[in-house]
Design a protein around this motif. Structure first.
Motif, PDB file in Angstrom:
ATOM      1  N   GLU A   1       0.829  -1.208   0.000  1.00 12.08           N
ATOM      2  CA  GLU A   1       0.000   0.000   0.000  1.00 12.08           C
ATOM      3  C   GLU A   1       0.864   1.260   0.000  1.00 12.08           C
ATOM      4  N   TRP A   2       1.927   1.241   0.830  1.00 14.47           N
ATOM      5  CA  TRP A   2       2.826   2.395   0.897  1.00 14.47           C
ATOM      6  C   TRP A   2       4.250   1.869   0.952  1.00 14.47           C
ATOM      7  N   VAL A   3       4.996   2.068  -0.109  1.00  9.82           N
ATOM      8  CA  VAL A   3       6.361   1.572  -0.215  1.00  9.82           C
ATOM      9  C   VAL A   3       7.306   2.748  -0.425  1.00  9.82           C
ATOM     10  N   CYS A   4       8.412   2.748   0.311  1.00  7.41           N
ATOM     11  CA  CYS A   4       9.474   3.744   0.108  1.00  7.41           C
ATOM     12  C   CYS A   4      10.712   3.011  -0.379  1.00  7.41           C
ATOM     13  N   GLU A   5      11.265   3.477  -1.484  1.00  7.88           N
ATOM     14  CA  GLU A   5      12.478   2.895  -2.031  1.00  7.88           C
ATOM     15  C   GLU A   5      13.604   3.906  -1.896  1.00  7.88           C
ATOM     16  N   PHE A   6      14.706   3.493  -1.274  1.00  6.29           N
ATOM     17  CA  PHE A   6      15.876   4.348  -1.107  1.00  6.29           C
ATOM     18  C   PHE A   6      16.966   3.860  -2.051  1.00  6.29           C
ATOM     19  N   TYR A   7      17.507   4.781  -2.847  1.00  7.03           N
ATOM     20  CA  TYR A   7      18.545   4.444  -3.817  1.00  7.03           C
ATOM     21  C   TYR A   7      19.899   4.971  -3.345  1.00  7.03           C
ATOM     22  N   LYS A   8      20.980   4.388  -3.883  1.00  7.65           N
ATOM     23  CA  LYS A   8      22.338   4.754  -3.484  1.00  7.65           C
ATOM     24  C   LYS A   8      22.676   6.214  -3.747  1.00  7.65           C
ATOM     25  N   GLU A   9      22.082   6.820  -4.711  1.00  4.16           N
ATOM     26  CA  GLU A   9      22.411   8.191  -5.093  1.00  4.16           C
ATOM     27  C   GLU A   9      21.706   9.216  -4.203  1.00  4.16           C
ATOM     28  N   ASP A  10      21.250   8.795  -2.999  1.00  2.99           N
ATOM     29  CA  ASP A  10      20.520   9.665  -2.072  1.00  2.99           C
ATOM     30  C   ASP A  10      19.224  10.189  -2.674  1.00  2.99           C
ATOM     31  N   THR A  11      18.635   9.398  -3.540  1.00  2.31           N
ATOM     32  CA  THR A  11      17.316   9.696  -4.079  1.00  2.31           C
ATOM     33  C   THR A  11      16.409   8.526  -3.715  1.00  2.31           C
TER      34      THR A  11
END
Length: 143
Positions: free
Chosen positions: A69-79
């Protein structure tokens, strides 16, 4: 004599147990760099608890989320990317300093204290008594 020896050994065992367990803390999340590295990846919201004040009245919030329902994806480039119900997406930038996660999107900036981070669980807490009065505690699981 045997009783004194037994109590002496038991006392030493307790002292050593306390000494060894106090040297290691489960609350130690590591350095900011380690925290940032451990955040990389998708995190699915499990629970959201808290309150906010509107017109002097405190309203409680208590939500449980179903899968994705609510997903947060954190990427290596601080985005990163926030995904609601698999359809609505919002990109953001993020950083960690002094165990505080700062997320910046076009329309908001949110700072949350990271209170727990393992390979399978992330818990963040946000609190503000000055402007918009609220408290949030959000638990994520690694997807």
């Amino acid at each position: 004599m045997i009783t004194k020896k037994f109590f002496g050994i038991a006392f030493m065992a307790i002292v050593l147990f306390i000494g060894f367990t106090s040297c290691c803390s489960d609350d130690d999340l590591g350095s900011d760099e380690e925290i940032a590295a451990n955040l990389i990846g998708p995190w699915e919201t499990v629970t959201h608890r808290g309150w906010y004040e509107a017109e002097g009245e405190r309203e409680s919030e208590d939500w449980d989320y179903d899968a994705e329902e609510w997903v947060c994806e954190f990427y290596k480039e601080d985005t990163g990317k926030e995904i609601w119900y698999g359809a609505s997406e919002k990109t953001f930038s993020w950083s960690v300093k002094d165990k505080v996660l700062t997320v910046r999107a076009d329309d908001y900036t949110e700072k949350s204290e990271i209170t727990k981070l393992t390979s399978s669980q992330l818990v963040i807490e946000a609190y503000d008594e000055d402007g918009n009065k609220y408290y949030d505690k959000i638990t994520f699981k690694n997807k």
